[in-house]
Motif scaffolding. Structure first.
Motif, PDB file in Angstrom:
ATOM      1  N   TYR A 322       8.260   1.647   2.607  1.00  0.00           N
ATOM      2  CA  TYR A 322       9.376   2.586   2.504  1.00  0.00           C
ATOM      3  C   TYR A 322       9.503   3.141   1.092  1.00  0.00           C
ATOM      4  CZ  TYR A 322      14.226   4.107   2.583  1.00  0.00           C
ATOM      5  OH  TYR A 322      15.363   4.813   2.472  1.00  0.00           O
ATOM      6  N   ARG A 353       4.576   8.643  13.591  1.00  0.00           N
ATOM      7  CA  ARG A 353       5.779   9.285  14.140  1.00  0.00           C
ATOM      8  C   ARG A 353       6.996   8.948  13.279  1.00  0.00           C
ATOM      9  NH1 ARG A 353      10.022  10.405  14.955  1.00  0.00           N
ATOM     10  NH2 ARG A 353      11.271  10.830  16.783  1.00  0.00           N
ATOM     11  N   SER A 354       7.062   7.704  12.810  1.00  0.00           N
ATOM     12  CA  SER A 354       8.240   7.334  12.033  1.00  0.00           C
ATOM     13  C   SER A 354       8.228   7.991  10.653  1.00  0.00           C
ATOM     14  CB  SER A 354       8.346   5.822  11.910  1.00  0.00           C
ATOM     15  OG  SER A 354       7.301   5.340  11.110  1.00  0.00           O
ATOM     16  N   THR A 357      10.028  11.834  10.113  1.00  0.00           N
ATOM     17  CA  THR A 357      11.425  12.111   9.789  1.00  0.00           C
ATOM     18  C   THR A 357      11.740  11.690   8.359  1.00  0.00           C
ATOM     19  OG1 THR A 357      11.875  10.040  10.910  1.00  0.00           O
ATOM     20  CG2 THR A 357      12.356  12.036  12.117  1.00  0.00           C
ATOM     21  N   ASP A 358      10.709  11.548   7.537  1.00  0.00           N
ATOM     22  CA  ASP A 358      10.915  11.165   6.142  1.00  0.00           C
ATOM     23  C   ASP A 358      11.803  12.187   5.423  1.00  0.00           C
ATOM     24  OD1 ASP A 358       9.248   9.159   4.111  1.00  0.00           O
ATOM     25  OD2 ASP A 358      10.149  10.901   3.134  1.00  0.00           O
TER      26      ASP A 358
ATOM     27  N   ASP B 219       9.713  -4.577  12.781  1.00  0.00           N
ATOM     28  CA  ASP B 219      10.206  -3.403  13.500  1.00  0.00           C
ATOM     29  C   ASP B 219      11.564  -3.691  14.128  1.00  0.00           C
ATOM     30  OD1 ASP B 219       9.832  -4.776  15.792  1.00  0.00           O
ATOM     31  OD2 ASP B 219       8.379  -3.385  16.673  1.00  0.00           O
ATOM     32  N   LYS B 220      12.096  -2.658  14.809  1.00  0.00           N
ATOM     33  CA  LYS B 220      13.414  -2.719  15.434  1.00  0.00           C
ATOM     34  C   LYS B 220      13.657  -3.994  16.217  1.00  0.00           C
ATOM     35  CE  LYS B 220      14.442   2.023  16.829  1.00  0.00           C
ATOM     36  NZ  LYS B 220      13.429   2.786  16.291  1.00  0.00           N
ATOM     37  N   ASP B 395      18.903  11.358  12.369  1.00  0.00           N
ATOM     38  CA  ASP B 395      17.712  11.162  13.206  1.00  0.00           C
ATOM     39  C   ASP B 395      17.261   9.732  13.238  1.00  0.00           C
ATOM     40  OD1 ASP B 395      17.622  13.873  13.262  1.00  0.00           O
ATOM     41  OD2 ASP B 395      16.360  13.977  11.471  1.00  0.00           O
ATOM     42  N   GLU B 396      17.413   9.056  12.132  1.00  0.00           N
ATOM     43  CA  GLU B 396      16.755   7.779  12.042  1.00  0.00           C
ATOM     44  C   GLU B 396      17.689   6.752  11.464  1.00  0.00           C
ATOM     45  OE1 GLU B 396      13.332   7.393   9.625  1.00  0.00           O
ATOM     46  OE2 GLU B 396      12.100   6.899  11.352  1.00  0.00           O
ATOM     47  N   ASN B 397      17.555   5.528  11.929  1.00  0.00           N
ATOM     48  CA  ASN B 397      18.352   4.470  11.351  1.00  0.00           C
ATOM     49  C   ASN B 397      17.747   4.027  10.030  1.00  0.00           C
ATOM     50  OD1 ASN B 397      20.536   4.149  12.997  1.00  0.00           O
ATOM     51  ND2 ASN B 397      19.439   2.858  14.434  1.00  0.00           N
ATOM     52  N   THR B 399      16.257   1.843   6.829  1.00  0.00           N
ATOM     53  CA  THR B 399      15.394   0.688   6.667  1.00  0.00           C
ATOM     54  C   THR B 399      16.106  -0.306   5.748  1.00  0.00           C
ATOM     55  OG1 THR B 399      13.508   2.111   6.830  1.00  0.00           O
ATOM     56  CG2 THR B 399      13.114  -0.051   5.925  1.00  0.00           C
ATOM     57  N   ARG B 444      12.949  -2.512   9.817  1.00  0.00           N
ATOM     58  CA  ARG B 444      13.346  -1.192  10.339  1.00  0.00           C
ATOM     59  C   ARG B 444      14.404  -1.385  11.418  1.00  0.00           C
ATOM     60  NH1 ARG B 444       7.262   1.307  10.782  1.00  0.00           N
ATOM     61  NH2 ARG B 444       6.950   1.453   8.545  1.00  0.00           N
TER      62      ARG B 444
END
Lengths: 745, 445
Positions: A322, A353-354, A357-358, B219-220, B395-397, B399, B444
């Motif tokens: 990250y 894919r993840s 959305t960076d 991961d999730k 869009d995204e949760n 990290t 994540r």
């Protein structure tokens, strides 16, 4: 920074330094000297204090000496006449009983960069070369190089060179390496230091005494040596073997480079060395320092050009963290694209894919482009992801996806239908000019498959007045003309308006000329225009099939462990090549070349015997089976290479491009492996079976056996066999990436 | 397709292409500039001719282009030089290179310079470097001559230049003596290049620290995407004379990609998996290794999380619970959780069961200083986040990054079996310490 008001500061310092009371107090005196140095390092010009500083050099305090020397070295070239005053002190120090003082004085004397120094330093250097303290010898050896650089045009002093060559046998390892460094510099015009057999072996034997920096440099020097025989070569390699696993990445990589260079005639040795170094390289890619990680990745990328499989199982090491800097993430994505195979494709795609959305738009776009590259082999999964991304309704993502679609359609025609459906259903349009161009290209090129195309385009034509980019306008013109050719009724009116606007009102000359060109072209008639404007809808070269091929190691080993790849000027040849081809506007030349829709296969030796293949209507499984059983085998041949280990999708797509239809494959690695394929030629249907690993068919253990049947039998084709066989090279990109030759009759 | 973050000007590319690749190793590092976070050069050192500061303009250009300070590419080509930089402790160490050099060499060397500064001054900050500017110059002078690395082993350097200490500063002030070694390092004359001769101690001791850093992406659903352990064994050996040590492990096969200090006899390791060596005097890194096979890596903490945003609502839910697992009964300490919340989050109203949390509404950085995890009462952080009104659902949760320490445990399971000494008669005092730390440990959500 005190660049301003420097005169005040200098005046004050001079007053202090020349004050006898200060001079008497050693500590205060030294403090002022430290202050001068501090100002100097901050970029303030304190050269006016030179006289006072020279006086301060006459002291027993070594630290103070060091400081004054540092000052003198910096300003000596500006004040050569004053610097001469300091020389006497320095020469006296060169005879000091303390080797540390001798070394220090000698080093600094050599660092005075001013003309006329040579006559003062030559004698102390020659004495220093024979000093009993290795510390002084180290300094003296490098001093020879410095002395030479003071008067670069004079003749090389033979006695010094000989002395340096002799000192290569010095017991102190640093002296040895310094000799190499000095000789290299002195003999630069003659091609540097000569590494002959005795020197090479001497250095190899001393390797383990050297520190890592010296090891790395010696390894670089050894690149010049060519062993006389294979025995000698293998002796050298076994001496170097342990260094491949050195704890210092730079030594390991330098050793690898030397290995690759020395063993250029022994590919197996090279491959083995690459395999052994893959562990340290991977470790570098995971190092704590970002810069080392980056360098490691660049080296891995180079190795992958020849050994793509080497890092396949370690693909997870190239997932981006990250908090990693973007330059690392870009490299990792490039590597991931290369490492995709049947087993890991799902995981890699999910990972990429993840990244889409960076927060950073550049990274997101790079991730989308990476998915697009993978889509050339695994279209279906990637198209799902890309379509899903359009749903996020983020401008930069939409634009990148549309651009990726454009490239995908060009390189991978079998995905056209799916892309067109998605583009047709996509509601929002890209806002930046690259995205707009990509969308327009898709609309123009594949307008017949996108039902809403004319309406989308009309929107662009209506908004033309507010469009700023002339590239978009040019693309719009081309797209509108193409669209007119396939859907004239819906396009005629808007094309008229577009041309009128561009010719009458547009201020950009290029756009106006382009519009005039199309206008006049259309006046010649629709068919004429069609001939000129339409071109191939996909990449006519077979680069989609070839993908990445294994390159010989010699392609890149000369730049291995150099700065080029890290500075970004040695990007992988593929990315460099495709980025130019990716732009549809660059394809104008291609588009103008008339190309028949059927692929014409011509045998190189006989132009008369052209066989053209076409796909024609598909055969049902039943029909094929019936015909296969009815017909006799006309020809059977062992091809001499194993079956392609590509994914079925890829194989199918590949064969389709050379106009061969696939009926069925044996899945995976099942033995025997079979494939049934067919194609049509002039008035004849050709059926073929590919077989490997069948006990009954002789010679099929290792390589493919092809059996061919024909309906109706074309006498022309049989009579001339086998000279008539047309050899077609199909290169499969996946997994083992080897060239395959397909024989088509 | 954006291939590279920084577009290289075409003129530079052309210049680079024409540059013949000469196998020369001459002129390694021409100059060094130290640049602070605000882009000021605060120290420069030239080993050959003086290179004007203006060469750094290319670096500043790259610095401006980079969105984050760490995004500056490590190698920057300019028409006449290459600039290689490393960023440590918010200081850029920019080396000016005039001809082709192995990049790893320069990068590692720059890191060695920083390590040395840190070793000498305790911290490597702009203030520390400015305060010790004299020692910095002495060090740089000894570490490089004419652009070539000379003495970089901290053992040898410390004999050439004594590190500054408060006590010594006081003593020097009184006696007027200096911090330069009066004698030359004897190590140069020893048969074992990394060890000086005639070492004498009254207390003979050898300490080994096994330190492992675990890097993982979870991961999730809580399953491991990647996990690897980077381990080192750092030693502090203060033994009289020329001791010959052997160190053996209970489970040496665990180690992948091992790299050794040059003192380790590699043949012996290959044959018997035993570390046999004559140690350098003082502190040194005996070996570093990786453990990366997925099934071998135990994940010492787990995170239960529920971070959700609802479409159309200006509230989001935030729940986080930490717990230990596979820690072999050892306590997880110094736990620090940080997370970059989505841009749309205006504020967070949370309630930690232990420790304290902060949320910076500008940078959107949430950090929670948990402290020690008590297995009986798991720490949790629960509450709500308020979102910008009218903004769409992120869009995204986020990290979650976790830092922690576990004492007395090497998470890979590596254990030292025994340590023996040969070659000397006395009985040394031996000590081994284990420690596990989180490296890049991300969850994540």
């Amino acid at each position: 920074m005190p660049y301003l008001g420097s005169e005040e500061v200098v005046k004050e310092l001079r007053r202090a330094l020349s004050n006898p009371n200060v001079q008497a107090d050693r500590l205060r005196y030294k403090n002022y000297i430290t202050k001068v140095i501090r100002y100097m390092t901050q970029g303030l010009d304190v050269s006016a204090l030179f006289m006072d500083m020279v006086k301060a050099s006459a002291t027993v305090d070594i630290v103070q000496k060091k400081l004054v020397y540092l000052y003198m070295c910096t300003y000596a070239s500006d004040k050569p006449d004053l610097a001469l005053l300091a020389i006497n002190t320095l020469r006296k120090d060169c005879a000091d009983p303390n080797p540390m003082v001798r070394g220090l004085a000698l080093r600094n004397m050599c660092n005075f960069r001013m003309p006329g120094m040579t006559e003062y330093i030559e004698q102390p250097i020659v004495a220093g070369l024979r000093d009993k303290a290795s510390y002084v010898r180290r300094v003296a050896v490098l001093g020879c190089a410095k002395m030479h650089s003071l008067q670069p045009n004079t003749e090389i002093d033979g006695t010094i060179v000989n002395e340096l060559y002799a000192l290569l046998r010095d017991p102190d390892p640093v002296v040895v390496v310094n000799c190499l460094r000095a000789l290299e510099e002195i003999l630069k015009d003659e091609g540097g230091v000569v590494i002959n057999k005795p020197i090479a072996h001497h250095l190899l034997n001393r390797m383990k005494d050297l520190d890592s920096w010296a090891q790395s440099e010696v390894l670089t020097f050894l690149l010049r040596y060519r062993p006389r025989s294979d025995d000698e070569l293998f002796d050298i390699l076994s001496l170097l073997d342990a260094f491949l696993l050195s704890s210092h990445a730079h030594v390991a990589v330098a050793t690898l480079r030397l290995f690759l260079h020395l063993a250029s005639a022994h590919p197996t040795v090279q491959a083995d060395a690459l395999l052994r170094t893959s562990a340290p390289l991977l470790a570098t890619c995971g190092a704590a320092s970002r810069e080392l990680r980056f360098a490691g990745l660049c080296h891995v990328q180079q190795v992958m050009r020849s050994q793509p499989g080497l890092f396949g199982t370690h693909y997870k090491r190239f997932f981006c963290g990250y908090s990693e800097p973007s330059y690392i993430k870009f490299r990792k994505m490039e590597i991931l694209v290369e490492l995709v195979n049947d087993e890991n494709v799902a995981l890699v795609l999910e990972e990429l894919r993840s990244y889409c959305t960076d927060v950073s738009p550049e990274l997101a776009q790079a991730a989308i482009a990476a998915i697009g590259r993978i889509a050339r082999t695994y279209s279906e999964k990637c198209l799902d992801i890309l379509t899903g991304l359009l749903g996020l309704k983020q401008d930069h993502i939409t634009s990148a996806v549309i651009q990726t679609f454009r490239d995908l359609v060009w390189f991978c025609p079998q995905s056209t239908a799916a892309v067109c459906q998605t583009v047709g259903a996509c509601v929002d349009s890209p806002q930046d000019s690259e995205g707009k161009q990509a969308l327009l290209w898709l609309l123009g090129e594949h307008g017949d498959q996108i039902s809403s195309a004319p309406y989308v385009m009309e929107g662009y034509i209506d908004g033309l007045k507010t469009e700023l980019s002339s590239a978009v306008k040019m693309e719009l013109l081309t797209a509108a003309v193409k669209m007119f050719l396939c859907r004239p009724a819906e396009t005629q009116d808007m094309l008229g308006r577009l041309l009128h606007y561009c010719i009458e009102e547009e201020s950009d000359v290029c756009v106006r000329d382009r519009a005039l060109l199309y206008y006049r072209l259309l006046q010649r008639g629709v068919e004429e225009t069609r001939k000129v404007v339409t071109g191939p809808k996909s990449d006519p070269s077979m680069s989609v099939l070839t993908g990445r091929q294994e390159e010989p190691i010699s392609e890149w080993d000369s730049t291995f462990n150099t700065l080029g790849p890290l500075a970004g000027c040695d990007l992988c040849p593929q990315t460099a090549a495709t980025s130019a081809a990716d732009q549809p506007s660059c394809r104008a030349e291609n588009e103008l070349l008339p190309e028949s829709t059927d692929v014409t296969l011509s045998s190189p030796d006989d132009a008369e015997e052209e066989i053209s293949l076409s796909l024609g209507p598909p055969l049902s499984h039943e029909t094929f089976e019936k015909m296969w059983l009815d017909l006799e085998t006309l020809h059977r041949q062992t091809l001499g290479f194993p079956r392609p280990r590509a994914a079925p999708d890829t194989l199918q797509a590949a064969l389709q491009l050379v106009k061969i239809q696939t009926l069925a494959f044996t899945p995976g690695d099942t033995v025997p492996w079979k494939a049934y394929i067919y194609t049509r030629s002039t008035e004849t249907l050709i059926l073929a079976e590919l077989l490997q690993g069948d006990q009954q068919a002789p010679g099929s253990d290792e390589s493919l056996v092809v059996s061919v049947k024909q309906q109706p039998v074309n006498q022309h084709a049989i009579r001339g066999f086998p000279s008539r066989s047309v050899v077609y090279r199909v290169c499969f990109s996946q997994v083992n990436q080897t060239n395959y030759t397909f024989v088509v009759f | 397709m954006p291939n590279h973050p920084v577009p290289v000007p075409s003129s530079v590319l052309a210049a680079l292409k024409n540059k013949t690749i000469h196998l020369s190793a001459a002129k390694m590092i021409h100059s060094l500039f130290l640049v602070n976070a605000s882009g000021d050069i605060f120290l420069e050192k030239h080993w050959k001719s003086v290179v004007s500061r203006s060469v750094c303009d290319y670096f500043f250009e790259a610095l401006e282009r980079a969105t984050e300070p760490e995004n500056v590419p490590p190698v920057i080509p300019t028409p006449h030089h290459y600039l290689i930089n490393v960023l440590r402790h918010r200081i850029y160490f920019v080396a000016v290179i005039q001809s082709e050099v192995p990049p790893l060499f320069v990068i590692e060397f720059l890191h060695r310079v920083v390590d040395t500064f840190q070793d000498y001054f305790g911290v490597c900050t702009e203030a520390a470097i400015k305060d010790n500017v004299v020692v910095v110059y002495e060090l740089l002078e000894e570490m490089l001559d004419n652009g070539f690395p000379l003495a970089t082993e901290s053992n040898i350097l410390k004999e050439l230049i004594k590190p500054p200490t408060i006590l010594r500063t006081v003593v020097n002030t009184i006696t007027g003596s200096t911090n330069v070694g009066e004698q030359l390092p004897t190590g140069q004359l020893s048969v074992v290049p990394w060890r000086r001769t005639g070492v004498k101690y009254t207390n003979n001791e050898a300490y080994f620290d096994v330190i492992e850093e675990i890097d993982a992406i979870i991961d999730k659903s809580g399953s491991t995407i990647t996990a690897e352990i980077q381990g080192v064994i750092d030693a502090c050996v203060k033994l009289t004379g020329m001791p010959d040590l052997t160190l053996s492990f209970m489970n040496p096969r665990l180690l992948d990609d091992v790299s050794f200090h040059p003192c380790v006899r590699f043949k012996r390791w290959e044959a018997e998996r035993i570390l046999s060596f004559i140690p350098p005097d003082g502190n040194f890194r005996l070996l570093s290794y990786h453990v990366s096979s997925q099934n071998l890596v135990a994940i010492p903490v787990y995170v239960k999380h529920n971070i959700s945003f609802r479409e159309g609502s200006s509230q989001g839910r935030f729940e986080l619970t930490l717990g230990p697992k596979q820690t072999m009964g050892k306590a997880v300490e110094s736990v620090l959780v940080s997370s970059q919340l989505p841009r749309g989050v205006l504020n967070a109203n949370l309630n930690p069961s232990q420790g304290t949390y902060t949320f910076d509404p500008v940078t959107k950085l949430l950090s929670w200083d948990v402290g020690k995890i008590n297995p009986q009462k798991l720490p949790s952080l629960k509450g709500s986040m308020s979102l910008q009104a009218g903004a769409s659902k992120p869009d995204e949760n986020p990290t979650i990054n976790i830092q922690f320490k576990i004492q007395q445990l090497a998470i890979s399971g590596l254990k030292v079996n025994r340590l023996d000494m040969y070659g000397e008669k006395y009985k040394p005092f031996k000590g081994i310490k284990y420690m596990t730390k989180a490296g890049k440990f991300q969850v994540r959500t």
